[in-house]
Design a protein around this motif. Structure first.
Motif, PDB file in Angstrom:
ATOM      1  N   MET A   1       0.833  -1.193   0.000  1.00 19.67           N
ATOM      2  CA  MET A   1       0.000   0.000   0.000  1.00 19.67           C
ATOM      3  C   MET A   1       0.875   1.252   0.000  1.00 19.67           C
ATOM      4  SD  MET A   1      -2.892   1.215   2.769  1.00 19.67           S
ATOM      5  CE  MET A   1      -4.068  -0.005   2.198  1.00 19.67           C
ATOM      6  N   GLN A   2       0.501   2.233  -0.800  1.00 24.55           N
ATOM      7  CA  GLN A   2       1.260   3.478  -0.856  1.00 24.55           C
ATOM      8  C   GLN A   2       0.578   4.544  -0.005  1.00 24.55           C
ATOM      9  OE1 GLN A   2       1.477   4.362  -5.039  1.00 24.55           O
ATOM     10  NE2 GLN A   2       3.117   2.908  -5.405  1.00 24.55           N
ATOM     11  N   SER A   3       1.385   5.305   0.718  1.00 19.87           N
ATOM     12  CA  SER A   3       0.872   6.414   1.520  1.00 19.87           C
ATOM     13  C   SER A   3       1.583   7.699   1.113  1.00 19.87           C
ATOM     14  CB  SER A   3       1.068   6.133   3.014  1.00 19.87           C
ATOM     15  OG  SER A   3       2.441   5.886   3.309  1.00 19.87           O
ATOM     16  N   TRP A   4       0.998   8.826   1.489  1.00 16.18           N
ATOM     17  CA  TRP A   4       1.478  10.134   1.047  1.00 16.18           C
ATOM     18  C   TRP A   4       2.800  10.502   1.710  1.00 16.18           C
ATOM     19  CZ3 TRP A   4      -0.065  13.024  -2.897  1.00 16.18           C
ATOM     20  CH2 TRP A   4       0.358  14.346  -2.979  1.00 16.18           C
TER      21      TRP A   4
ATOM     22  N   GLU B   1      20.488  11.635  -8.947  1.00 15.78           N
ATOM     23  CA  GLU B   1      21.412  12.285  -8.022  1.00 15.78           C
ATOM     24  C   GLU B   1      20.885  12.137  -6.591  1.00 15.78           C
ATOM     25  OE1 GLU B   1      23.044  16.088  -9.170  1.00 15.78           O
ATOM     26  OE2 GLU B   1      22.164  15.873 -11.166  1.00 15.78           O
ATOM     27  N   VAL B   2      21.547  11.310  -5.824  1.00 18.21           N
ATOM     28  CA  VAL B   2      21.113  10.979  -4.468  1.00 18.21           C
ATOM     29  C   VAL B   2      20.948  12.243  -3.623  1.00 18.21           C
ATOM     30  CG1 VAL B   2      21.687   9.705  -2.370  1.00 18.21           C
ATOM     31  CG2 VAL B   2      22.243   8.745  -4.620  1.00 18.21           C
ATOM     32  N   GLN B   3      19.834  12.301  -2.917  1.00 21.86           N
ATOM     33  CA  GLN B   3      19.491  13.359  -1.957  1.00 21.86           C
ATOM     34  C   GLN B   3      19.208  14.715  -2.611  1.00 21.86           C
ATOM     35  OE1 GLN B   3      22.474  13.370   1.133  1.00 21.86           O
ATOM     36  NE2 GLN B   3      21.495  11.692   2.230  1.00 21.86           N
ATOM     37  N   ARG B   4      19.127  14.763  -3.928  1.00 26.27           N
ATOM     38  CA  ARG B   4      18.694  16.012  -4.576  1.00 26.27           C
ATOM     39  C   ARG B   4      17.215  15.939  -4.938  1.00 26.27           C
ATOM     40  NH1 ARG B   4      22.384  18.712  -8.957  1.00 26.27           N
ATOM     41  NH2 ARG B   4      21.236  20.523  -8.180  1.00 26.27           N
ATOM     42  N   VAL B   5      16.614  14.759  -4.725  1.00 24.08           N
ATOM     43  CA  VAL B   5      15.184  14.605  -4.979  1.00 24.08           C
ATOM     44  C   VAL B   5      14.427  14.119  -3.748  1.00 24.08           C
ATOM     45  CG1 VAL B   5      15.348  14.285  -7.473  1.00 24.08           C
ATOM     46  CG2 VAL B   5      15.649  12.320  -5.970  1.00 24.08           C
ATOM     47  N   HIS B   6      15.156  13.687  -2.719  1.00 22.84           N
ATOM     48  CA  HIS B   6      14.522  13.283  -1.463  1.00 22.84           C
ATOM     49  C   HIS B   6      15.587  13.199  -0.367  1.00 22.84           C
ATOM     50  CE1 HIS B   6      12.139  11.008   1.457  1.00 22.84           C
ATOM     51  NE2 HIS B   6      11.086  11.431   0.785  1.00 22.84           N
ATOM     52  N   PRO B   7      15.254  13.634   0.844  1.00 21.06           N
ATOM     53  CA  PRO B   7      16.260  13.641   1.924  1.00 21.06           C
ATOM     54  C   PRO B   7      16.619  12.270   2.470  1.00 21.06           C
ATOM     55  CG  PRO B   7      14.135  14.412   2.726  1.00 21.06           C
ATOM     56  CD  PRO B   7      14.002  14.292   1.239  1.00 21.06           C
ATOM     57  N   THR B   8      15.799  11.232   2.210  1.00 19.00           N
ATOM     58  CA  THR B   8      16.098   9.920   2.784  1.00 19.00           C
ATOM     59  C   THR B   8      16.095   8.777   1.774  1.00 19.00           C
ATOM     60  OG1 THR B   8      13.771   9.584   3.401  1.00 19.00           O
ATOM     61  CG2 THR B   8      15.208  10.582   5.052  1.00 19.00           C
ATOM     62  N   PHE B   9      15.210   8.766   0.802  1.00 19.35           N
ATOM     63  CA  PHE B   9      15.154   7.659  -0.150  1.00 19.35           C
ATOM     64  C   PHE B   9      16.406   7.609  -1.022  1.00 19.35           C
ATOM     65  CE2 PHE B   9      10.375   7.843   0.267  1.00 19.35           C
ATOM     66  CZ  PHE B   9      10.277   6.585   0.845  1.00 19.35           C
TER      67      PHE B   9
ATOM     68  N   ILE C   1       3.513   6.192   8.372  1.00 18.86           N
ATOM     69  CA  ILE C   1       3.234   7.429   9.083  1.00 18.86           C
ATOM     70  C   ILE C   1       3.621   8.628   8.222  1.00 18.86           C
ATOM     71  CG2 ILE C   1       5.504   7.577  10.214  1.00 18.86           C
ATOM     72  CD1 ILE C   1       4.058   8.630  12.691  1.00 18.86           C
ATOM     73  N   ARG C   2       2.844   9.696   8.306  1.00 18.33           N
ATOM     74  CA  ARG C   2       3.141  10.903   7.535  1.00 18.33           C
ATOM     75  C   ARG C   2       4.145  11.763   8.294  1.00 18.33           C
ATOM     76  NH1 ARG C   2      -2.021  13.467   4.501  1.00 18.33           N
ATOM     77  NH2 ARG C   2      -0.305  14.790   3.832  1.00 18.33           N
ATOM     78  N   ARG C   3       5.264  12.062   7.645  1.00 25.37           N
ATOM     79  CA  ARG C   3       6.332  12.831   8.263  1.00 25.37           C
ATOM     80  C   ARG C   3       6.446  14.207   7.616  1.00 25.37           C
ATOM     81  NH1 ARG C   3       8.082   7.491   8.358  1.00 25.37           N
ATOM     82  NH2 ARG C   3       8.919   6.804  10.373  1.00 25.37           N
ATOM     83  N   SER C   4       6.937  15.154   8.391  1.00 21.96           N
ATOM     84  CA  SER C   4       7.189  16.501   7.873  1.00 21.96           C
ATOM     85  C   SER C   4       8.674  16.671   7.624  1.00 21.96           C
ATOM     86  CB  SER C   4       6.707  17.562   8.878  1.00 21.96           C
ATOM     87  OG  SER C   4       5.305  17.500   9.033  1.00 21.96           O
ATOM     88  N   TYR C   5       9.012  17.386   6.548  1.00 25.57           N
ATOM     89  CA  TYR C   5      10.412  17.603   6.189  1.00 25.57           C
ATOM     90  C   TYR C   5      10.663  19.095   5.999  1.00 25.57           C
ATOM     91  CZ  TYR C   5      10.301  12.608   4.895  1.00 25.57           C
ATOM     92  OH  TYR C   5      10.159  11.246   4.890  1.00 25.57           O
TER      93      TYR C   5
END
Length: 209
Positions: free
Chosen positions: A1-4, A29-37, A158-162
């Motif tokens: 299941m995908q969550s936001w 490019e790692v970490q230029r599109v997401h801080p953790t993935f 869980i929905r996280r804030s960044y």
């Protein structure tokens, strides 16, 4: 299941602002599109005129590619990468955004249009792998719980804030431009005026023995 996922939505919005109907050039490019993935997938859809845009229509067009996908051969007879990303079992987060493009969408139309971007984490469409497995009963490999025959996890979903924005976001560049050319000079001028006013009203303040 995908969550936001908030950060994936921020990335989708940042790329949509380019109004360019091609995949995000920073995806690898790692970490230029997401801080953790460590990887991020992406689906694009565009509409002209903007009034024809519909989230349901966009996603349905991706899902309809299933007719061009052969699970047995793990290959496509036509375009089906959007479909396989939507159903990719290991992609459990998604974030999307739509952007109105008054001057058109590059490589698609010179007229006013809209572009819809969805980003997925971790990214799917790994060469040589199938998007999901058909062996076993639904949810037989779930580590936590199962909803609508899909695996889910309270901790994972869980929905996280960044507090994070891509450094290539056009909005960030505009903000920095305004900061450098307008805000900083104004602050400097006000500082000088304040110093002069203090010195004029209280001439002894800057006198030292």
């Amino acid at each position: 299941m995908q969550s936001w996922d908030e950060a994936l939505a921020v990335t989708a919005r940042a790329w949509a602002r380019h109004c360019d109907f091609q995949h995000n050039i920073y995806l690898k490019e790692v970490q230029r599109v997401h801080p953790t993935f460590h990887s991020v997938g992406e689906n694009l859809w565009t509409a002209y005129p903007p009034s024809s845009f519909s989230v349901k229509r966009a996603i349905q067009s991706w899902v309809n590619e299933s007719k061009d996908y052969s699970y047995q051969r793990n290959s496509c007879t036509h375009v089906c990468g959007h479909y396989t990303q939507v159903v990719w079992a290991n992609s459990y987060k998604v974030g999307c955004a739509v952007q109105l493009c008054p001057n058109g969408v590059k490589t698609f139309t010179a007229h006013e249009g809209a572009i819809f971007v969805c980003n997925y984490g971790p990214g799917g469409n790994v060469i040589g792998r199938r998007p999901y497995e058909t062996n076993g009963a639904p949810c037989s490999r779930c580590k936590d719980s199962c909803v609508d025959r899909l695996c889910c996890s309270k901790e994972r979903d869980i929905r996280r804030s960044y507090n994070w924005t891509p450094d290539w976001d056009p909005a960030s560049r505009s903000k920095n431009f305004v900061d450098v050319l307008i805000v900083r000079p104004v602050v400097l001028i006000l500082t000088c005026i304040s110093a002069y006013a203090v010195h004029y009203l209280y001439p002894d303040v800057f006198c030292y023995e």
